[in-house]
Design an enzyme around this catalytic site. Structure first.
Site, PDB file in Angstrom:
ATOM      1  N   GLU A   1     -55.919 110.874  12.155  1.00 33.16           N
ATOM      2  CA  GLU A   1     -55.480 112.160  12.722  1.00 33.16           C
ATOM      3  C   GLU A   1     -56.601 113.200  12.628  1.00 33.16           C
ATOM      4  O   GLU A   1     -56.723 114.066  13.495  1.00 33.16           O
ATOM      5  CB  GLU A   1     -54.197 112.625  12.010  1.00 33.16           C
ATOM      6  CG  GLU A   1     -53.002 111.780  12.458  1.00 33.16           C
ATOM      7  CD  GLU A   1     -51.916 111.570  11.417  1.00 33.16           C
ATOM      8  OE1 GLU A   1     -51.860 112.330  10.430  1.00 33.16           O
ATOM      9  OE2 GLU A   1     -51.118 110.629  11.597  1.00 33.16           O
TER      10      GLU A   1
ATOM     11  N   HIS B   1     -59.069 110.227   7.988  1.00 37.60           N
ATOM     12  CA  HIS B   1     -57.791 109.743   8.533  1.00 37.60           C
ATOM     13  C   HIS B   1     -57.869 109.802  10.056  1.00 37.60           C
ATOM     14  O   HIS B   1     -58.517 110.704  10.610  1.00 37.60           O
ATOM     15  CB  HIS B   1     -56.644 110.613   8.007  1.00 37.60           C
ATOM     16  CG  HIS B   1     -55.299 110.054   8.347  1.00 37.60           C
ATOM     17  ND1 HIS B   1     -54.745 110.194   9.605  1.00 37.60           N
ATOM     18  CD2 HIS B   1     -54.418 109.326   7.618  1.00 37.60           C
ATOM     19  CE1 HIS B   1     -53.570 109.574   9.619  1.00 37.60           C
ATOM     20  NE2 HIS B   1     -53.343 109.040   8.428  1.00 37.60           N
TER      21      HIS B   1
ATOM     22  N   LYS C   1     -49.310 114.523   4.803  1.00 38.75           N
ATOM     23  CA  LYS C   1     -49.788 115.181   6.039  1.00 38.75           C
ATOM     24  C   LYS C   1     -49.380 116.662   6.013  1.00 38.75           C
ATOM     25  O   LYS C   1     -49.358 117.257   4.939  1.00 38.75           O
ATOM     26  CB  LYS C   1     -49.243 114.445   7.270  1.00 38.75           C
ATOM     27  CG  LYS C   1     -49.463 112.946   7.169  1.00 38.75           C
ATOM     28  CD  LYS C   1     -49.192 112.203   8.439  1.00 38.75           C
ATOM     29  CE  LYS C   1     -49.439 110.718   8.195  1.00 38.75           C
ATOM     30  NZ  LYS C   1     -49.410 109.929   9.407  1.00 38.75           N
TER      31      LYS C   1
ATOM     32  N   ASN D   1     -49.154 110.002   1.659  1.00 39.81           N
ATOM     33  CA  ASN D   1     -49.879 110.994   2.457  1.00 39.81           C
ATOM     34  C   ASN D   1     -48.843 111.876   3.137  1.00 39.81           C
ATOM     35  O   ASN D   1     -48.207 111.461   4.094  1.00 39.81           O
ATOM     36  CB  ASN D   1     -50.754 110.260   3.481  1.00 39.81           C
ATOM     37  CG  ASN D   1     -51.370 111.195   4.496  1.00 39.81           C
ATOM     38  OD1 ASN D   1     -51.395 112.411   4.293  1.00 39.81           O
ATOM     39  ND2 ASN D   1     -51.880 110.640   5.590  1.00 39.81           N
TER      40      ASN D   1
ATOM     41  N   GLY E   1     -47.302 107.197   4.796  1.00 36.61           N
ATOM     42  CA  GLY E   1     -47.039 108.509   5.374  1.00 36.61           C
ATOM     43  C   GLY E   1     -45.570 108.865   5.268  1.00 36.61           C
ATOM     44  O   GLY E   1     -45.072 109.275   4.219  1.00 36.61           O
TER      45      GLY E   1
ATOM     46  N   GLU F   1     -56.067 101.362   8.384  1.00 34.89           N
ATOM     47  CA  GLU F   1     -54.893 101.921   9.055  1.00 34.89           C
ATOM     48  C   GLU F   1     -55.051 101.758  10.573  1.00 34.89           C
ATOM     49  O   GLU F   1     -55.730 102.583  11.216  1.00 34.89           O
ATOM     50  CB  GLU F   1     -54.766 103.415   8.742  1.00 34.89           C
ATOM     51  CG  GLU F   1     -54.550 103.731   7.282  1.00 34.89           C
ATOM     52  CD  GLU F   1     -53.760 105.029   7.110  1.00 34.89           C
ATOM     53  OE1 GLU F   1     -52.698 104.979   6.489  1.00 34.89           O
ATOM     54  OE2 GLU F   1     -54.196 106.069   7.623  1.00 34.89           O
TER      55      GLU F   1
ATOM     56  N   GLY G   1     -47.076 105.915  11.977  1.00 37.50           N
ATOM     57  CA  GLY G   1     -45.927 106.708  12.408  1.00 37.50           C
ATOM     58  C   GLY G   1     -45.129 106.104  13.553  1.00 37.50           C
ATOM     59  O   GLY G   1     -44.296 106.774  14.150  1.00 37.50           O
TER      60      GLY G   1
ATOM     61  N   SER H   1     -46.954 102.592   8.901  1.00 38.93           N
ATOM     62  CA  SER H   1     -45.537 102.186   8.919  1.00 38.93           C
ATOM     63  C   SER H   1     -45.147 101.283   7.749  1.00 38.93           C
ATOM     64  O   SER H   1     -44.349 100.357   7.915  1.00 38.93           O
ATOM     65  CB  SER H   1     -45.182 101.533  10.260  1.00 38.93           C
ATOM     66  OG  SER H   1     -45.318 102.491  11.307  1.00 38.93           O
TER      67      SER H   1
HETATM   68  P1  PGA Z   1     -47.031 106.228   8.266  1.00 41.31           P
HETATM   69  O1  PGA Z   1     -48.439 106.972   8.069  1.00 41.31           O
HETATM   70  O2  PGA Z   1     -46.724 105.509   6.986  1.00 41.31           O
HETATM   71  O3  PGA Z   1     -46.057 107.332   8.570  1.00 41.31           O
HETATM   72  O4  PGA Z   1     -47.209 105.279   9.393  1.00 41.31           O
HETATM   73  C1  PGA Z   1     -49.480 106.366   7.365  1.00 41.31           C
HETATM   74  C2  PGA Z   1     -50.686 107.273   7.342  1.00 41.31           C
HETATM   75  O5  PGA Z   1     -50.947 107.954   8.352  1.00 41.31           O
HETATM   76  O6  PGA Z   1     -51.415 107.347   6.342  1.00 41.31           O
END
Ligand code: PGA
Length: 254
Positions: free
Chosen positions: A101, A99, A13, A11, A236, A169, A175, A215
């Site tokens: 976000e 998601h 983003k 992803n 991500g 998630e 993140g 993560s």
């Molecule tokens: P991350 O993000 O691997 O940077 O933690 C995962 C995601 O938001 O899908």
């Protein structure tokens, strides 16, 4: 339990301009050279602007493309939005929906998510529906209740094992470099599988991909991906660099 081929989906983003497609190209080359697609389905969920050029780059390969969101309507006066049909037209096979976000930045409710997933299905896109608890909800012991409620409310009744992927998630793990314990990931995925059995019936539920996100890195991927009921990862930060992403993909060679 039927064996499920894992899905490793990156992803990106809101990262990446055309020059970043060099990373996609590098992944494509290694996947092809080492037949990594035998061990996992590999997908890049890219910014919409990169889908068409990436589709060209990936023609004839097994590497899949996905969008990161879609509107619930096919077309109309919705400035700045993108429809499932547009994503499919640009070369996407899937789209991330709900998601955290999006749920936070755009106040998307699980009801909105279900409508968007339905729109994805109507255009033959697989919907990667995201759910997960916040830090506060976990501390309050509400994780299982939250994910069960989100799961039920976020699924349209068009769901089949082929057109849906559920991404667990935890919001606090995205993140941050933090991850739940392996036991906690196992527990949530076990409960989600049981919920899915109740929603779509046990046969269909056994083949639904339940992936973990938050993560995931080359260093922890193998342990997470070895857990029962974990059928892949939504990645991500570590999907932006081909070496990291390939490290995660390679950990599916168990
Ligand atoms: P991350 O993000 O691997 O940077 O933690 C995962 C995601 O938001 O899908």
């Amino acid at each position: 339990m039927t064996s499920i081929k894992p899905l490793i989906a990156g992803n990106w983003k809101m990262h990446g301009v055309k020059a970043a497609l060099a990373e996609v190209e590098a992944v494509k080359s290694r996947v092809t050279a080492d037949s990594l697609n035998e061990h996992a389905d590999i997908m890049f969920c890219l910014p919409a602007t990169l889908l068409a050029p990436a589709a060209q780059l990936l023609t004839g390969t097994s590497v899949l493309l996905g969008g990161q969101d879609c509107h619930h309507l096919v077309s109309g006066a919705h400035t700045g939005d993108i429809s499932a049909e547009m994503l499919a037209d640009a070369g996407a096979a899937a789209v991330i929906i709900g998601h955290s976000e999006r749920r936070t930045d755009h106040a998307e409710s699980s009801k909105d998510v279900a409508l968007k997933a339905q729109a994805a299905h109507d255009c033959n896109l697989q919907a990667i529906v995201c759910i997960g608890e916040t830090k506060g909800e976990r501390s309050a012991g509400l994780t299982l209740n939250v994910v069960k409620r989100q799961l039920r409310a976020s699924l349209p009744n068009t769901v089949t094992s082929k057109n849906i992927v559920i991404a667990y998630e935890p919001v606090w793990a995205i993140g941050t470099g933090l991850t739940p314990s392996l036991n906690d990931v196992s527990e949530v995925h076990r409960v989600l599988r049981a919920e899915l059995e109740d929603i779509v019936g046990s046969i269909e539920a056994q083949s639904i991909k339940l992936i973990y996100g938050g993560s995931v890195k080359p260093g922890n991927a193998k342990d997470i991906l070895s857990l029962a009921n974990v059928n892949g990862a939504l990645v991500g930060g570590a999907s932006l660099k081909s070496e990291d992403f390939l490290g995660i993909i390679s950990s599916c060679k168990i």
